[in-house]
Design a protein around this motif. Structure first.
Motif, PDB file in Angstrom:
ATOM      1  N   VAL A 154       0.835  -1.206   0.000  1.00  0.00           N
ATOM      2  CA  VAL A 154       0.000   0.000   0.000  1.00  0.00           C
ATOM      3  C   VAL A 154       0.871   1.259   0.000  1.00  0.00           C
ATOM      4  CG1 VAL A 154      -1.620   1.368   1.380  1.00  0.00           C
ATOM      5  CG2 VAL A 154      -1.992  -1.088   1.083  1.00  0.00           C
ATOM      6  N   SER A 155       1.913   1.265   0.839  1.00  0.00           N
ATOM      7  CA  SER A 155       2.773   2.447   0.941  1.00  0.00           C
ATOM      8  C   SER A 155       3.538   2.705  -0.349  1.00  0.00           C
ATOM      9  CB  SER A 155       3.760   2.285   2.104  1.00  0.00           C
ATOM     10  OG  SER A 155       4.686   1.245   1.852  1.00  0.00           O
ATOM     11  N   THR A 156       3.685   1.686  -1.188  1.00  0.00           N
ATOM     12  CA  THR A 156       4.345   1.848  -2.486  1.00  0.00           C
ATOM     13  C   THR A 156       3.369   2.329  -3.546  1.00  0.00           C
ATOM     14  OG1 THR A 156       5.913   0.078  -1.951  1.00  0.00           O
ATOM     15  CG2 THR A 156       5.694   0.678  -4.272  1.00  0.00           C
ATOM     16  N   LEU A 157       2.222   1.668  -3.641  1.00  0.00           N
ATOM     17  CA  LEU A 157       1.263   1.982  -4.705  1.00  0.00           C
ATOM     18  C   LEU A 157       0.667   3.378  -4.572  1.00  0.00           C
ATOM     19  CD1 LEU A 157      -0.650  -1.423  -5.021  1.00  0.00           C
ATOM     20  CD2 LEU A 157       1.194  -0.539  -6.458  1.00  0.00           C
ATOM     21  N   VAL A 158       0.499   3.864  -3.338  1.00  0.00           N
ATOM     22  CA  VAL A 158      -0.137   5.161  -3.142  1.00  0.00           C
ATOM     23  C   VAL A 158       0.694   6.307  -3.693  1.00  0.00           C
ATOM     24  CG1 VAL A 158       0.867   5.691  -0.871  1.00  0.00           C
ATOM     25  CG2 VAL A 158      -1.429   6.513  -1.434  1.00  0.00           C
ATOM     26  N   ILE A 159       1.998   6.066  -3.885  1.00  0.00           N
ATOM     27  CA  ILE A 159       2.892   7.124  -4.349  1.00  0.00           C
ATOM     28  C   ILE A 159       2.797   7.335  -5.861  1.00  0.00           C
ATOM     29  CG2 ILE A 159       5.326   7.802  -4.540  1.00  0.00           C
ATOM     30  CD1 ILE A 159       4.105   7.995  -1.723  1.00  0.00           C
ATOM     31  N   ILE A 160       2.494   6.282  -6.604  1.00  0.00           N
ATOM     32  CA  ILE A 160       2.575   6.348  -8.074  1.00  0.00           C
ATOM     33  C   ILE A 160       1.759   7.486  -8.676  1.00  0.00           C
ATOM     34  CG2 ILE A 160       2.110   5.094 -10.222  1.00  0.00           C
ATOM     35  CD1 ILE A 160       2.857   2.519  -8.752  1.00  0.00           C
ATOM     36  N   PRO A 161       0.453   7.628  -8.352  1.00  0.00           N
ATOM     37  CA  PRO A 161      -0.300   8.716  -8.998  1.00  0.00           C
ATOM     38  C   PRO A 161       0.174  10.108  -8.593  1.00  0.00           C
ATOM     39  CG  PRO A 161      -1.619   7.653  -7.298  1.00  0.00           C
ATOM     40  CD  PRO A 161      -0.409   6.803  -7.484  1.00  0.00           C
ATOM     41  N   LEU A 162       0.844  10.214  -7.443  1.00  0.00           N
ATOM     42  CA  LEU A 162       1.286  11.530  -6.973  1.00  0.00           C
ATOM     43  C   LEU A 162       2.576  11.990  -7.630  1.00  0.00           C
ATOM     44  CD1 LEU A 162       0.599  11.071  -3.148  1.00  0.00           C
ATOM     45  CD2 LEU A 162      -0.795  12.340  -4.796  1.00  0.00           C
ATOM     46  N   VAL A 163       3.410  11.040  -8.058  1.00  0.00           N
ATOM     47  CA  VAL A 163       4.738  11.392  -8.553  1.00  0.00           C
ATOM     48  C   VAL A 163       4.778  11.538 -10.074  1.00  0.00           C
ATOM     49  CG1 VAL A 163       5.697   9.086  -8.953  1.00  0.00           C
ATOM     50  CG2 VAL A 163       7.167  10.917  -8.073  1.00  0.00           C
ATOM     51  N   VAL A 164       3.682  11.207 -10.752  1.00  0.00           N
ATOM     52  CA  VAL A 164       3.672  11.195 -12.214  1.00  0.00           C
ATOM     53  C   VAL A 164       3.975  12.569 -12.809  1.00  0.00           C
ATOM     54  CG1 VAL A 164       2.148  10.970 -14.211  1.00  0.00           C
ATOM     55  CG2 VAL A 164       2.201   9.173 -12.482  1.00  0.00           C
ATOM     56  N   TYR A 165       3.381  13.626 -12.243  1.00  0.00           N
ATOM     57  CA  TYR A 165       3.454  14.926 -12.894  1.00  0.00           C
ATOM     58  C   TYR A 165       4.562  15.833 -12.390  1.00  0.00           C
ATOM     59  CZ  TYR A 165      -0.752  13.834 -15.422  1.00  0.00           C
ATOM     60  OH  TYR A 165      -1.653  13.252 -16.271  1.00  0.00           O
ATOM     61  N   GLY A 166       5.487  15.305 -11.601  1.00  0.00           N
ATOM     62  CA  GLY A 166       6.685  16.065 -11.258  1.00  0.00           C
ATOM     63  C   GLY A 166       6.428  17.297 -10.416  1.00  0.00           C
ATOM     64  N   MET A 167       7.249  18.331 -10.654  1.00  0.00           N
ATOM     65  CA  MET A 167       7.292  19.506  -9.800  1.00  0.00           C
ATOM     66  C   MET A 167       5.950  20.221  -9.717  1.00  0.00           C
ATOM     67  SD  MET A 167       9.037  21.497  -7.818  1.00  0.00           S
ATOM     68  CE  MET A 167       9.075  23.207  -7.234  1.00  0.00           C
ATOM     69  N   LYS A 168       5.172  20.234 -10.784  1.00  0.00           N
ATOM     70  CA  LYS A 168       3.917  20.955 -10.793  1.00  0.00           C
ATOM     71  C   LYS A 168       2.976  20.471  -9.689  1.00  0.00           C
ATOM     72  CE  LYS A 168       0.247  22.373 -13.961  1.00  0.00           C
ATOM     73  NZ  LYS A 168      -0.337  22.216 -15.292  1.00  0.00           N
ATOM     74  N   VAL A 169       2.902  19.157  -9.481  1.00  0.00           N
ATOM     75  CA  VAL A 169       2.061  18.590  -8.434  1.00  0.00           C
ATOM     76  C   VAL A 169       2.796  18.547  -7.100  1.00  0.00           C
ATOM     77  CG1 VAL A 169       0.929  16.456  -7.654  1.00  0.00           C
ATOM     78  CG2 VAL A 169       0.624  17.258 -10.007  1.00  0.00           C
TER      79      VAL A 169
END
Length: 543
Positions: A154-169
């Motif tokens: 869970v602690s791994t998968l939750v990061i994926i959608p947050l890190v996709v868009y780089g600095m903007k997000v």
């Protein structure tokens, strides 16, 4: 022009990166058209990345083993070393808008030589991702009885959608969550100290397992663990490269943000390590040594003293999860940059940064499932030797070889064809420093010297880096001093020029620092040059 428009304009065609918003200028200079944030926003975003819980565990482990006095001196010593070595790296990143790998290339390692350090940095990101993910999984198990193996996932998968868009997000995520994180961490500790002033004295007088008082060996062993965090400057730099140009109007804010969010991160980290010792000592009798180094146990024990029992576990879980997410989006992001840099230079292929987000997370998940948390201090102590050798070598090249000896070019260079493939200055200094310090760490020079392996790593790198520059007379820094474009790289204020040039390969426009002349007659961007398998666009070496 809006940020969205500038991102679309800058998207490279036909190179596997369909949108620069997704790639976040991997392998590239970060252009002015993208850097629309103020120094304060960039600084706050960078500092949000140090919300990790590992500091509390590191401080607790050192304090319970060696005592509070030795732990505090070890933490202070490491903080001073990390600040001094991190300053030149942070300055170059913020001033010239390039990440640490690009800085390393032109600061003693060469175009391919810095692949060594990219792998070291990538290792840092997945080790600390695994550490923070383990802490989150501990919190989930404690609060909702989720099995550890599932908590790791869970602690791994939750990061994926947050890190996709780089600095903007990432900038929004860090800025919005910083106030809540600070409130949850600081307020209960302040209330506890006010309620139980004697807790401070018990903390300061705690002597650890041996109870032998102050010891130089204990201080150095503790500092070695803390110094493993030296690689954190690479993650700070991944934010600082988006600083706006320094002008007369923003000079004070620019310097403040650069110092606090660059090398200054370590003082916030040192405070957290000291707090980790305090909380571990406070709950030691209640939970035992093994549990006292777990942040979820530490904050639950503190929260119990200052708030209703029904609120303790939920708030402790929120703090742990929030901290883990804030740092692990940075770990995943920075790791993907480091892996992509290395892969593209070696293979001349650019698969895109997102591929290596998944690679980095997969390695971290394997480490978590292998229960790396149980042997944390051993991993960090060993790793710190390599991290220190790298960072100190680059910092020494900038501070001494560039500004004192004048043997290294002051203006950073990262483009293929402008640099030699390998520069013996940084590579020899790095290998000599890391191999000697690792040998000391494993006791090859006697048990008495073993605690001093961090000092060996620092001193050898400081000595070898300028020595190699003198011996080679600085001949292996630049393959060319002229990139074939008449306009200077820097404008009249010393900031990277914002003039756009068209790339003859991908057909897109990029700013001056990202461009060189092509051997075929036009101009070419740094990424297209990196993926030129035949080398037909590379300018010939100057005599």
């Amino acid at each position: 022009m809006t940020i969205e428009e500038s991102e679309t304009r800058a998207a490279p065609a036909g190179l596997g990166a369909t949108k620069e918003t997704l790639e976040d200028y991997t392998l590239r200079f970060a252009p002015r058209t993208y850097r629309r944030w103020t120094p304060a926003v960039v600084g706050a975003s960078a500092l949000g990345g140090i919300a990790y819980m590992a500091d509390f565990s590191i401080g607790a482990g050192i304090g319970l083993t060696h005592g509070t006095g030795n732990a505090l001196l070890a933490i202070a010593l490491a903080a001073v070393i990390i600040f001094v070595t991190g300053f030149p790296l942070a300055y170059y990143a913020a001033r010239y808008n390039i990440d640490l790998d690009l800085i390393t290339r032109g600061s003693g390692f060469g175009y391919y030589g810095s692949v060594l350090t990219s792998v070291i940095f990538a290792s840092f990101t997945f080790i600390f991702f695994a550490l923070e993910g383990s802490i989150m999984a501990q919190g989930l198990k404690y609060a909702i009885s989720l099995p550890l193996w599932l908590g790791y996932l869970v602690s791994t998968l939750v990061i994926i959608p947050l890190v996709v868009y780089g600095m903007k997000v990432l900038a929004k995520l860090q800025s919005w969550t910083n106030p809540l994180w600070l409130l949850l961490m600081v307020a209960p500790l302040v209330f506890l100290v006010v309620k139980d002033p004697g807790s401070v004295q018990r903390w300061l007088s705690y002597e650890g397992e041996g109870g032998a008082g102050l010891s130089t060996a204990a201080i150095m062993l503790g500092a070695g663990v803390c110094l493993s965090l030296m690689g954190q400057i690479g993650e700070q730099v991944d934010y600082l490269r988006f600083m706006p140009p320094r002008t007369a109007e923003n000079r004070r804010a620019w310097w403040t943000s650069m110092v606090l969010a660059g090398p200054g991160w370590v003082f916030f980290g040192a405070i957290k390590q000291a707090i980790g010792v305090f909380m571990a000592v406070y709950i030691l009798d209640a939970v035992g040594k093994a549990a006292a180094v777990e942040p979820i146990e530490q904050f639950t024990g503190v929260f119990t003293e200052v708030m209703p029992s029904w609120l303790v576990v939920p708030l402790a879980l929120v703090l742990v999860v929030l901290s883990q997410v804030k740092i692990n989006v940075t770990n995943a992001y920075s790791g993907s940059l480091a892996w992509t840099n290395s892969f593209t230079r070696i293979t001349k292929r650019y698969p895109g940064r997102l591929v290596f987000v998944l690679v980095n997370l997969a390695i971290a998940l394997i480490l978590m499932e292998a229960d790396m948390f149980s042997f944390l201090n051993g991993i960090l102590s060993f790793y710190s030797n390599c991290a220190m050798a790298w960072v100190v070598t680059v910092a020494t090249d900038i501070a001494i070889n560039k500004f004192v000896l004048g043997l290294s070019p002051k203006q950073p260079e990262f483009r293929r064809g402008m640099l030699f493939a390998v520069n013996p200055v940084g590579v020899v200094a790095f290998l000599g420093s890391s191999l000697l310090s690792i040998s000391v760490y494993f006791g090859l020079f006697g048990a008495g010297l073993r605690p001093y392996s961090p000092l060996v790593a620092v001193v050898v790198a400081i000595v070898l880096t300028p020595l190699m520059a003198v011996l080679t007379r600085g001949r292996f820094y630049l393959r060319r001093t002229d990139d074939g474009i008449i306009e200077p790289l820097l404008d009249e204020d010393g900031n990277p020029s914002g003039t756009h040039y068209d790339c003859e390969v991908c057909g897109e426009a990029y700013e001056r620092p990202d461009m060189t002349a092509s051997a075929t007659g036009g101009t070419i961007c740094s990424l297209c040059l990196s993926t030129d398998r035949e080398g037909r666009h590379i300018l010939p070496a100057q005599p």
